[in-house]
Design an enzyme around this catalytic site. Sequence first.
Site, mmCIF file in Angstrom:
data_model
loop_
_atom_site.group_PDB
_atom_site.id
_atom_site.type_symbol
_atom_site.label_atom_id
_atom_site.label_comp_id
_atom_site.label_asym_id
_atom_site.label_seq_id
_atom_site.Cartn_x
_atom_site.Cartn_y
_atom_site.Cartn_z
ATOM 1 N N HIS A 151 0.189 3.648 4.085
ATOM 2 C CA HIS A 151 1.201 2.738 3.549
ATOM 3 C C HIS A 151 2.629 3.111 3.962
ATOM 4 O O HIS A 151 3.436 2.242 4.281
ATOM 5 C CB HIS A 151 1.088 2.691 2.027
ATOM 6 C CG HIS A 151 1.643 1.446 1.428
ATOM 7 N ND1 HIS A 151 1.171 0.912 0.265
ATOM 8 C CD2 HIS A 151 2.635 0.611 1.836
ATOM 9 C CE1 HIS A 151 1.833 -0.194 -0.024
ATOM 10 N NE2 HIS A 151 2.735 -0.388 0.914
ATOM 11 N N TYR A 173 -0.452 -1.538 -5.225
ATOM 12 C CA TYR A 173 -0.208 -2.856 -5.826
ATOM 13 C C TYR A 173 -0.967 -3.029 -7.138
ATOM 14 O O TYR A 173 -0.654 -3.929 -7.924
ATOM 15 C CB TYR A 173 -0.633 -3.983 -4.876
ATOM 16 C CG TYR A 173 0.110 -4.088 -3.585
ATOM 17 C CD1 TYR A 173 1.207 -3.270 -3.291
ATOM 18 C CD2 TYR A 173 -0.275 -5.011 -2.618
ATOM 19 C CE1 TYR A 173 1.876 -3.366 -2.090
ATOM 20 C CE2 TYR A 173 0.397 -5.124 -1.412
ATOM 21 C CZ TYR A 173 1.465 -4.293 -1.148
ATOM 22 O OH TYR A 173 2.125 -4.406 0.048
#
Length: 272
Positions: A105, A47
Amino acid sequence: MQTVEANGASIPAIGLGTWELRGRACARLVEQALRLGYRHIDTAQVYENEREVGEGVRASGIKRSDVFVTTKVWTTHFAPNDLLRSTKESLARLRMTDIDLLLLHWPNPQVPLEETLGGLVEARKLGLTRNIGVSNFTVALMEEAVAKAAAPLVCNQVEYHPYLEQHKVLAACRANGLALVAYSPVAKGRVKNAEALNRIGARYEKTAAQVCLRWLIQQDVVAIPRTSKVERLSENLDVFDFNLTDDEMGEIFAMGTRGGRITDFGFAPKWD
């Protein structure tokens, strides 16, 4: 704030997702969320906002020990030594000595899962994170991870909202003591146009999004809605003062299909 218990972890039921939040706007939103009562913030290496998330946590004035912080290791760092190095870099960006939850992730077929899990468990053993888990894992991969990990996994973070049927993942999480953490829980805002959710919401003087979040909470699912609007923060948190009936829950379940996914991460690895 209600919590969901999972293999020793106590996860606040509503958190703030920070995907696509950047810069000062991200830091301000995290700060405001915590001041309003949020106690769960979700970020990730990919991110590129861990630094701003940490700034927001510190600016809020809320004790670090009262905030549940999650970050996720990106797939290019799944070799054990690289996982540990990248986790330490995440902590440096966050300016924290440890985090509450560290996730893989996405699955990465290029690195043996057992090796990656070894690195994840080692991060926990070294005190870099209190809890570990996975994200975007299929049922089969999640069960393989549970079997191979030398420490308890506490969650599988996946897309889940009324348009996407996820009962197999939810059942597998429950069977293994894991929490299901739902990202995109209001389907990127699309639930606001759902006739059933608006009709149910009118009975409780709630919005369609609030009904949707309540539906998740009543399944003991953790929801991490992302918003860039401060006014939405309070709305998303105001979901603990009403209960949906079994019929209303069933009506919302009926909206889901197996093909109801709405997120398309162009950067994400493919895994069948």
